[in-house]
Design a protein around this motif. Sequence first.
Motif, PDB file in Angstrom:
ATOM      1  N   GLY A  28       6.256  -1.597  -5.746  1.00  0.00           N
ATOM      2  CA  GLY A  28       7.148  -1.302  -4.639  1.00  0.00           C
ATOM      3  C   GLY A  28       7.025  -2.425  -3.622  1.00  0.00           C
ATOM      4  O   GLY A  28       7.155  -3.602  -3.943  1.00  0.00           O
ATOM      5  N   LEU A  29       6.710  -2.070  -2.383  1.00  0.00           N
ATOM      6  CA  LEU A  29       6.447  -3.065  -1.348  1.00  0.00           C
ATOM      7  C   LEU A  29       4.967  -3.146  -1.017  1.00  0.00           C
ATOM      8  O   LEU A  29       4.582  -3.845  -0.086  1.00  0.00           O
ATOM      9  CB  LEU A  29       7.249  -2.722  -0.078  1.00  0.00           C
ATOM     10  N   CYS A  30       4.143  -2.457  -1.804  1.00  0.00           N
ATOM     11  CA  CYS A  30       2.704  -2.410  -1.548  1.00  0.00           C
ATOM     12  C   CYS A  30       1.995  -3.556  -2.269  1.00  0.00           C
ATOM     13  O   CYS A  30       2.016  -3.638  -3.499  1.00  0.00           O
ATOM     14  CB  CYS A  30       2.144  -1.069  -2.016  1.00  0.00           C
ATOM     15  N   GLY A  31       1.403  -4.460  -1.503  1.00  0.00           N
ATOM     16  CA  GLY A  31       0.633  -5.538  -2.105  1.00  0.00           C
ATOM     17  C   GLY A  31       1.461  -6.679  -2.636  1.00  0.00           C
ATOM     18  O   GLY A  31       1.015  -7.427  -3.505  1.00  0.00           O
ATOM     19  N   ILE A  32       2.686  -6.865  -2.126  1.00  0.00           N
ATOM     20  CA  ILE A  32       3.493  -7.990  -2.605  1.00  0.00           C
ATOM     21  C   ILE A  32       3.108  -9.266  -1.854  1.00  0.00           C
ATOM     22  O   ILE A  32       2.743  -9.211  -0.671  1.00  0.00           O
ATOM     23  CB  ILE A  32       5.006  -7.723  -2.453  1.00  0.00           C
TER      24      ILE A  32
END
Length: 233
Positions: A28-32
């Motif tokens: 998702g947008l976690c850890g990008i």
Amino acid sequence: MITKKVNNVQEAIQGIESGMTIMFGGFGLCGIPENTIAALVNTTISDLTCISNNAGVDDFGLGLLLQKKQVKKMISSYVGENAEFERQMLSGELEVELTPQGTLAERCRAAQAGIPAFYTPAGYGTEVAEGKEAREFNGKMHIMEEAFKADFAIVKAWKGDEAGNLIFKGTARNFNACMAGAGKITIAEVEELVPVGTLDPNQIHIPGIMVQRIFQGEKFEKRIEQRTVRVKN
């Protein structure tokens, strides 16, 4: 001690060229690796093949590369949050290879470990299995999946040292851990970069041998794809 530190994101992305295959960590947008993605958006690099769990959202993450038409092909397991991705896929502008999530993770891990291929039951009897070798193990059919071949793997960690040792925080560990070391060159962007010897060796998730370049990002935005709230009566 060999240092993997580079001064900034521009140094980190040197050597990335049009037509290359790149892994991007995150879920998702976690850890990008948002700083690195933003730097690539500001280049003229195009025709990229991106390996990522998903394609971000329209105005953030890999969605920004899609908006600029810098991506030729996406290899992902989930693509439901990006309207531009859907538009390009349905119009034929973008090549898409959908892969079961566990298979995606294992193809990364296999590349990291130097394993050329493996067998999995996931996808047998579906479009995923078309053109792939199939074998029976213990009475169950499996298909052969090859490890990914990526020019660069770009990951994001919470903390790292100048030797490239990485520590992830919470669920941001996700695909970052199996992608580190899975490309010919691994770039790590971190929220905090510390001197060698600062990190507790027992807490390190990825050893520096897996990383070729590391830098401290300048800006991190903790975004949530879908915010759900509850009103108390």
